[in-house]
Design an enzyme around this catalytic site. Structure first.
Site, mmCIF file in Angstrom:
data_model
loop_
_atom_site.group_PDB
_atom_site.id
_atom_site.type_symbol
_atom_site.label_atom_id
_atom_site.label_comp_id
_atom_site.label_asym_id
_atom_site.label_seq_id
_atom_site.Cartn_x
_atom_site.Cartn_y
_atom_site.Cartn_z
ATOM 1 N N GLU A 176 6.076 10.790 123.692
ATOM 2 C CA GLU A 176 7.377 10.126 123.734
ATOM 3 C C GLU A 176 7.391 8.908 124.647
ATOM 4 O OE1 GLU A 176 9.762 11.011 121.801
ATOM 5 O OE2 GLU A 176 8.850 12.853 121.058
ATOM 6 N N ARG A 207 9.999 8.887 109.131
ATOM 7 C CA ARG A 207 9.461 9.745 110.203
ATOM 8 C C ARG A 207 8.249 10.467 109.633
ATOM 9 N NH1 ARG A 207 7.419 13.114 113.402
ATOM 10 N NH2 ARG A 207 8.525 14.010 115.192
ATOM 11 N N ARG A 255 16.712 9.461 108.935
ATOM 12 C CA ARG A 255 15.322 9.079 108.706
ATOM 13 C C ARG A 255 14.777 9.922 107.552
ATOM 14 N NH1 ARG A 255 12.948 10.244 114.616
ATOM 15 N NH2 ARG A 255 13.717 12.282 113.925
ATOM 16 N N ASP A 310 3.590 14.852 115.788
ATOM 17 C CA ASP A 310 4.489 14.536 116.891
ATOM 18 C C ASP A 310 3.717 13.712 117.899
ATOM 19 O OD1 ASP A 310 6.973 14.611 117.983
ATOM 20 O OD2 ASP A 310 6.915 16.715 118.609
#
Length: 299
Positions: free
Chosen positions: A170, A162, A210, A167
Site C-alpha cells: 500500500e 482492479r 472498479r 494485493d
C-alpha cells in the site's frame, strides 16, 4: 400518364391504374407530366373531387399490393434481418463502454474488454480507455478512433480496473505511512502496462466502482498475465479475504505457486526478514479498516 403505374406489380394492374385515373396511354412522358402537374395545381385550389379520392385509394391499394407481393417479401425480410443483426453486433462488440457503471451485469464472467491503459493509480489498479474491436475496428489509425492524451479529455471516459487475485503493498493514504516496496510495485506496474493495449476478463464491479479483472498484455509473441508476473517479481501477494476474492478459472493455484517461487528466491519484498514482513492484508487490518484503505485506492 404512365408514372402512376410504377406502383403496380403486374401489367393488368398498370392498365387498371391508368383506367381509374382516366389517363391517355398514348401520351408521351413529357405530356403525361405536364398533365399531372396541371391537374395537381387545379386540385389544390378546388374542393376535393371524386378523381382525387380515386387517386388516394389507388396509391393505398397498389402500395399494399407491392409490399405484400410474393417477390418482395423475401428481400424485405433479408434487409430487415441484416439491419437488426448489424445493430446487435455493434451493441455487443463495437460500442464503447466509457466507465465501469455502463457495463451490464450480463457482461461479467462472459466477455472481455480491450483497451489502452491511460494511468496507473496504485500497485494493483489502473485506468483503461475501452477500444472495442481494437485495430481491426480502426483504433490507432482512423482519425475518429483515437485514444485521448489529455487528462481533461479522459475525464469520465475510462474504466477503473482492479487486478484480480493479487494485493500489492500500500502507498501512503490519509496520513498513513506507505508500506515497504509500495513505490517499487507502482513503478513496476507503470512500466509494464502504461500506454499499452490490454485485454481484461472481467468478473464483477466492486463497491468503489472498479472492475475486478484478470488482465493480459502482449509481450512480443507471448501473452502475459499481469497479476501473475507481479507475483513472480515479488511485488504482490495472493489476495486474501474472508470472502469475495476473485480468480480466473484455474488461476488461484498458479498464483500461489508464483508467490511461493518469489519467496523461495527472495524476490522483491520477500527479501525482508520474515519477522519484519507485513503483508498488504496485515497492513489493512492494523490500520483498522480495509474499506478505508481500499476506498483511498479507488480515488
Amino acid at each position: 400518364m404512365r408514372w402512376p403505374s410504377l406502383w403496380a406489380s403486374y401489367p393488368s394492374q398498370q392498365d387498371e391504374a391508368n383506367k381509374k385515373l382516366g389517363t391517355n396511354t398514348s401520351q408521351t412522358p413529357g405530356e403525361a407530366l405536364d398533365s399531372f402537374l396541371s391537374t395537381s395545381k387545379s386540385a389544390s385550389t378546388s374542393p376535393p373531387s371524386r378523381k382525387s379520392a380515386d387517386w388516394s385509394s389507388l396509391i393505398t391499394t397498389t402500395s399494399s399490393q407491392l409490399f405484400f407481393a410474393r417477390e418482395n417479401i423475401l428481400p424485405t425480410a433479408v434487409l430487415t434481418g441484416t439491419c437488426l443483426a448489424l445493430y446487435a453486433f455493434y451493441r455487443s462488440y463495437l460500442r464503447r463502454i466509457p466507465v465501469a457503471g455502463n457495463i451490464s451485469p450480463g457482461f461479467f464472467r462472459k466477455r472481455s474488454l480491450v483497451g489502452r491503459v491511460t494511468s496507473v493509480g496504485d500497485g494493483d489498479n489502473f485506468r483503461v480507455f475501452h477500444t472495442p474491436g481494437g485495430r481491426l475496428a480502426g483504433w490507432g489509425w482512423l482519425p475518429w478512433r483515437r485514444v485521448p492524451n489529455e487528462k481533461k479529455e479522459l475525464k469520465n471516459k475510462t474504466i477503473h480496473i482492479r487486478l484480480a487475485g493479487v494485493d500489492a503493498p500500500e502507498l501512503a493514504h490519509f496520513g498513513r505511512p506507505a508500506q515497504p516496496f509500495s513505490q517499487e510495485a507502482l513503478t513496476w506496474l507503470t512500466d509494464y502496462v502504461l500506454n499499452r493495449r490490454i485485454r481484461a476478463y472481467v468478473y464483477k464491479r466492486d463497491q468503489y466502482d472498479r472492475v475486478v479483472a484478470t488482465v493480459y498484455i502482449w509481450k512480443g509473441l507471448l501473452r502475459r498475465d499481469v497479476g501473475l508476473q507481479m507475483l513472480r517479481a515479488g511485488l504482490a501477494t495472493v489476495y486474501e479475504a474472508k470472502s469475495g476474492a476473485e480468480f480466473g478459472v484455474g488461476l488461484e493455484e498458479k498464483y500461489r505457486k508464483a508467490e511461493w517461487w518469489a519467496k523461495l528466491r527472495k524476490k522483491g519484498m520477500w527479501v525482508v526478514a520474515k519477522k519484519n514482513f507485513e503483508s498488504p492484508r496485515e497492513y489493512k487490518t492494523r490500520h483498522g479498516s480495509e474499506t478505508t484503505v481500499e476506498a483511498a485506492k479507488g480515488k
